[in-house]
Each structure stands twice: as C-alpha cells, then as structure tokens.
Design a protein around this motif. Structure first.
Motif, PDB file in Angstrom:
ATOM      1  N   SER A   1       0.883  -1.164   0.000  1.00  0.00           N
ATOM      2  CA  SER A   1       0.000   0.000   0.000  1.00  0.00           C
ATOM      3  C   SER A   1       0.917   1.210   0.000  1.00  0.00           C
ATOM      4  O   SER A   1       2.134   1.090   0.219  1.00  0.00           O
ATOM      5  N   LEU A   2       0.374   2.385  -0.227  1.00  0.00           N
ATOM      6  CA  LEU A   2       1.218   3.585  -0.212  1.00  0.00           C
ATOM      7  C   LEU A   2       1.886   3.771   1.146  1.00  0.00           C
ATOM      8  O   LEU A   2       3.069   4.115   1.228  1.00  0.00           O
ATOM      9  N   SER A   3       1.123   3.533   2.216  1.00  0.00           N
ATOM     10  CA  SER A   3       1.695   3.729   3.556  1.00  0.00           C
ATOM     11  C   SER A   3       2.795   2.709   3.852  1.00  0.00           C
ATOM     12  O   SER A   3       3.855   3.066   4.390  1.00  0.00           O
TER      13      SER A   3
ATOM     14  N   ALA B   1       5.855   3.584   1.719  1.00  0.00           N
ATOM     15  CA  ALA B   1       6.541   4.775   2.239  1.00  0.00           C
ATOM     16  C   ALA B   1       7.330   4.438   3.501  1.00  0.00           C
ATOM     17  O   ALA B   1       8.483   4.864   3.658  1.00  0.00           O
TER      18      ALA B   1
ATOM     19  N   SER C   1       5.765  11.850   1.467  1.00  0.00           N
ATOM     20  CA  SER C   1       4.330  11.792   1.736  1.00  0.00           C
ATOM     21  C   SER C   1       3.687  10.743   0.840  1.00  0.00           C
ATOM     22  O   SER C   1       4.235  10.360  -0.200  1.00  0.00           O
ATOM     23  N   HIS C   2       2.520  10.289   1.242  1.00  0.00           N
ATOM     24  CA  HIS C   2       1.820   9.289   0.444  1.00  0.00           C
ATOM     25  C   HIS C   2       1.439   9.860  -0.915  1.00  0.00           C
ATOM     26  O   HIS C   2       1.554   9.179  -1.934  1.00  0.00           O
TER      27      HIS C   2
ATOM     28  N   ARG D   1       2.695   8.611  -4.569  1.00  0.00           N
ATOM     29  CA  ARG D   1       1.765   8.240  -5.633  1.00  0.00           C
ATOM     30  C   ARG D   1       2.083   8.976  -6.932  1.00  0.00           C
ATOM     31  O   ARG D   1       2.107   8.378  -8.008  1.00  0.00           O
TER      32      ARG D   1
END
Length: 247
Positions: free
Chosen positions: A20-22, A25, A38-39, A43
């Motif tokens: 996932s993005l989180s 990251a 940052s997410h 992206r």
C-alpha cells in the motif's frame, strides 16, 4: 523506488503480499532510500514512472500436451477461411437460458436513479440452451434453442449446418472439449459428411471465435431483461441473430 514498488514485498522479507502507499513509504524510510516522503508525493512519483496500482486477475494456462499442434491447426484454419480457401465453422453452446432477471443492462433514461428489475429466487419452466455456429468466411451466426445440450441435439444442429453447404464442400468445425462434441458417433458422422473436427486445447476456449459473438449476444438480448417466458426470450434472441447477420 520504482524497482522496490514492482517487487513482491515477500521477496524483501516483508510479512505481506501487497504494497500500500503507507507500507511502501514506511519501507522506503526504514531502508534509508529516502529520509521522508508523503503518500501523495509517492503516488505522483510512481505515476510519473508509469507505475499504477492495479488489481490482480487470474488466467488459465492450458495443460493440454498437444496444445501447440491444436492451436497451430486452428490458426491455420482461420487463415485459410480468411483467404477464401476453406469453410470454417465455430460451434459452441450458450446458456443456460433461464427466466431469472438479468442485471447489468445499460440504457438511456431521463432519471437520476438507475432502472431496477425485480429480484427472484425461482427459475420457473426450467432452462434452455442455445446451440450456435459461426461461419468465419460469411461472418454469419446461426442458432437453435433446445431444452437440452446433449449429443443428439448437438448432432441434429450439426446436420442442419451441413445442409447449408454443398455436399462436396468440406467443412471444418472448431469445437471445445464438451463431452457431446466427442465420441464415436460424432466422429463417424463427421467422416461420412466430409467434416473435419478441430478441437481447442483444454482451457483454451478463447481460440474459438464464437466466444466473441456470445459476448455481444448476452449484452443485447439478456443484460437488463426480465423475460416473462422462454418464448419471449427465444424470439428476441432469434431476432437479434437475424439483425446481426443482416447488418
């Protein structure tokens, strides 16, 4: 960052199978690839690199030991048909055709809310099946609606297709591996009627070009309908086939 995003997390000793993005990251920061990100920034960066979040889909790989030979013969027949050197007919069954309301239909309507059809848990009057054939050279679709899709009904339809062409013309039938398409009775009939039976490899019905015709048939005759009886349903299917061949 792009290389890591395209790598299976499990191959990087992570306890999950999807980024996932989180999670991505956090991993980039923990590994020292970046000090902070940052997410949304992640992206946009991935988007600029041509990487997008996509759903995983399944697909079938043919396990047929004769896959290559069967595929090559079918492709050869298609090329011969398009060159006018052979009469190639794709056959298959479509169904079951029941009277259950069919969702998925689309249409223009002067309303904010979509059209709704009744829900039901019953399928009265049984089901029907469309036995169909598609002539590659003529670009024509044929179909008979039957109560069963067993070998006698399939052979009856094959006799009908055979009657549409001169007896001296060899026909090439492309079929899948449904049991009524096989058997000594089917082979004997094909030999006596100058018909070659070309079977698609197992799990490779996409080689049968009638499948694309069935997609349109379902969209224009079944999706979004609630036919009151089989006669009404059959009439619409027959009218669509007639319209499709004429246009």
């Amino acid at each position: 960052i792009k290389r890591i995003a395209l790598t299976d997390p499990q191959n990087l000793d992570q306890p999950f199978a999807t980024w996932s993005l989180s999670k991505l990251a956090d991993y980039l920061v923990a590994e020292g690839v970046v000090t902070d990100i940052s997410h949304e920034g992640l992206r946009q960066l991935l988007r600029e690199e041509g990487v997008r979040f996509q759903a995983v889909r399944t697909w079938k790989r043919s396990t047929d030991p004769d896959f290559k030979a069967k595929r090559n013969r079918i492709v050869e027949l298609y090329e011969m048909a398009e060159a006018g050197q052979a009469v190639v007919i794709c056959l298959d069954e479509f169904g079951p055709l029941n009277l259950q309301p069919q969702p998925g239909g689309k249409g223009w309507a002067p309303r904010a809310k979509p059209k709704r059809i009744r829900a039901t848990y019953k399928r009265p009057h049984g089901v029907r099946h469309l036995i169909a054939a598609y002539d590659i050279s003529r670009d024509r679709l044929y179909g008979h609606i039957k109560k069963r899709k067993d070998r006698p009904h399939f052979l009856e339809f094959c006799r009908y297709i055979r009657s549409l062409y001169p007896a001296g013309t060899q026909l090439h039938f492309i079929l899948d591996n449904f049991s009524p398409h096989h058997g000594k009775q089917m082979r004997d009939w094909a030999t006596m009627n100058n018909v070659e039976l070309a079977y698609t490899p197992h799990y490779a019905s996409w080689l049968n070009r009638i499948e694309a015709q069935f997609r349109a048939l379902r969209y224009f005759t079944l999706a979004g309908t609630d036919h009151p009886d089989h006669a009404t349903q059959a009439r619409l299917i027959r009218r669509y086939i007639h319209w499709r061949n004429r246009n």
